[in-house]
Write a protein that holds these residues in place. Sequence first.
Motif, mmCIF file in Angstrom:
data_model
loop_
_atom_site.group_PDB
_atom_site.id
_atom_site.type_symbol
_atom_site.label_atom_id
_atom_site.label_comp_id
_atom_site.label_asym_id
_atom_site.label_seq_id
_atom_site.Cartn_x
_atom_site.Cartn_y
_atom_site.Cartn_z
ATOM 1 N N LYS A 69 109.831 -7.679 -125.725
ATOM 2 C CA LYS A 69 108.929 -7.795 -124.570
ATOM 3 C C LYS A 69 109.585 -8.608 -123.446
ATOM 4 N N PHE A 70 110.335 -9.617 -123.831
ATOM 5 C CA PHE A 70 111.102 -10.402 -122.846
ATOM 6 C C PHE A 70 112.047 -9.461 -122.074
ATOM 7 N N ILE A 71 112.744 -8.607 -122.815
ATOM 8 C CA ILE A 71 113.690 -7.679 -122.185
ATOM 9 C C ILE A 71 112.951 -6.764 -121.203
ATOM 10 N N VAL A 126 118.854 -21.268 -118.410
ATOM 11 C CA VAL A 126 118.359 -20.664 -117.150
ATOM 12 C C VAL A 126 116.879 -20.345 -117.275
ATOM 13 N N GLU A 127 116.449 -19.953 -118.462
ATOM 14 C CA GLU A 127 115.029 -19.651 -118.631
ATOM 15 C C GLU A 127 114.160 -20.903 -118.479
ATOM 16 N N HIS A 128 114.701 -22.054 -118.879
ATOM 17 C CA HIS A 128 113.959 -23.300 -118.621
ATOM 18 C C HIS A 128 113.872 -23.530 -117.111
ATOM 19 N N GLU A 163 105.086 -17.122 -118.720
ATOM 20 C CA GLU A 163 104.528 -16.426 -119.894
ATOM 21 C C GLU A 163 105.570 -16.273 -121.014
ATOM 22 N N HIS A 164 106.833 -15.972 -120.662
ATOM 23 C CA HIS A 164 107.824 -15.742 -121.738
ATOM 24 C C HIS A 164 108.812 -16.913 -121.885
ATOM 25 N N ARG A 165 108.414 -18.097 -121.404
ATOM 26 C CA ARG A 165 109.355 -19.219 -121.340
ATOM 27 C C ARG A 165 109.872 -19.699 -122.695
HETATM 28 FE FE LIG Z 1 112.830 -15.066 -117.687
#
Ligand SMILES: [Fe+2]
Length: 287
Positions: A69-71, A126-128, A163-165
């Motif tokens: 789902k992240f992808i 980077v996601e953080h 949402e996807h953190r």
């Molecule tokens: Fe992201």
Amino acid sequence: MNETITPRRFVSKMDSDIPKHWLPGNEFVSSLLNAYTILVPANEGFYVRTLKECMPQLHDQRLRERCAKFIHQEAQHGVAHVRYWENLDDQGYRFRVFERNVDKLVFRTMEKLGPLWLRVSLVSCVEHINAYVGHEFLSQNVLADADPRIKDLMEWHFAEEIEHRRVAFDLLQHMAPSYPVRLLGFALTVGLFYLLMGGQAIALLRQDRLLWRRKTWTQIRSHLGAGHHMLRRTLRHLLDYLRPGFHPSQMADDTMAEKVLTRLAATAPPTVVATGRTQRKAWEQAA
Ligand SMILES: [Fe+2]
Ligand SMILES: [Fe+2]
């Protein structure tokens, strides 16, 4: 932990009358987020390829589903931001060579040279950054007066980042849980992220001949200091990632992100639609 990740498409039109500086009175923040738009697709392409490469090694079914789902979400972010590039082209900005060079020299080179565990650590860091940038822009309502079309694009992206953190961090814990790996990813990511985004924002302001105007520097000071406090807040978020007990869940932003996504799905016609077959059909019938 109740984590729902819904892949969505951003379906609003990027009309040709969107102004160059779409946040009135703040050419600096407009340019900074235009730089973000330019860097997003290559950056997110890197996340997507990295996570896909991890998939054969993932035997935890729940984590596999969350990664899938992240992808989907990241791929849709790239598609939406690339659509906005056409506006930037029409406005006369020159950025395509820079963008191609960043993709080739940073992301594709890292893919050739960097082991998978290191690339996952970069994505996690980077996601953080994406999550706390989203947190700051949404919680401070920085884009309140922005052109609604770009406000929606940015706020949809920020809300989905929140949402996807947890996904990339949990993947890192699964693949390479050692603290030095997290530190190395942090050391390689933070300087590069701000160098690329700040450098591209400066390039856009130079192209507009606004870089050396006094008002632009007042805007920069306000964004970093007394206005949005971004310097102090960014340092706090970065230090947070270095705490051994850090986890992205500790930033309690789910309700804020959910409100944004619910609002964007409820507009008529909707600004974002879930990419599941049923929801897509409902949207196509309504359109
Ligand atoms: Fe992201
Ligand atoms: Fe994204």
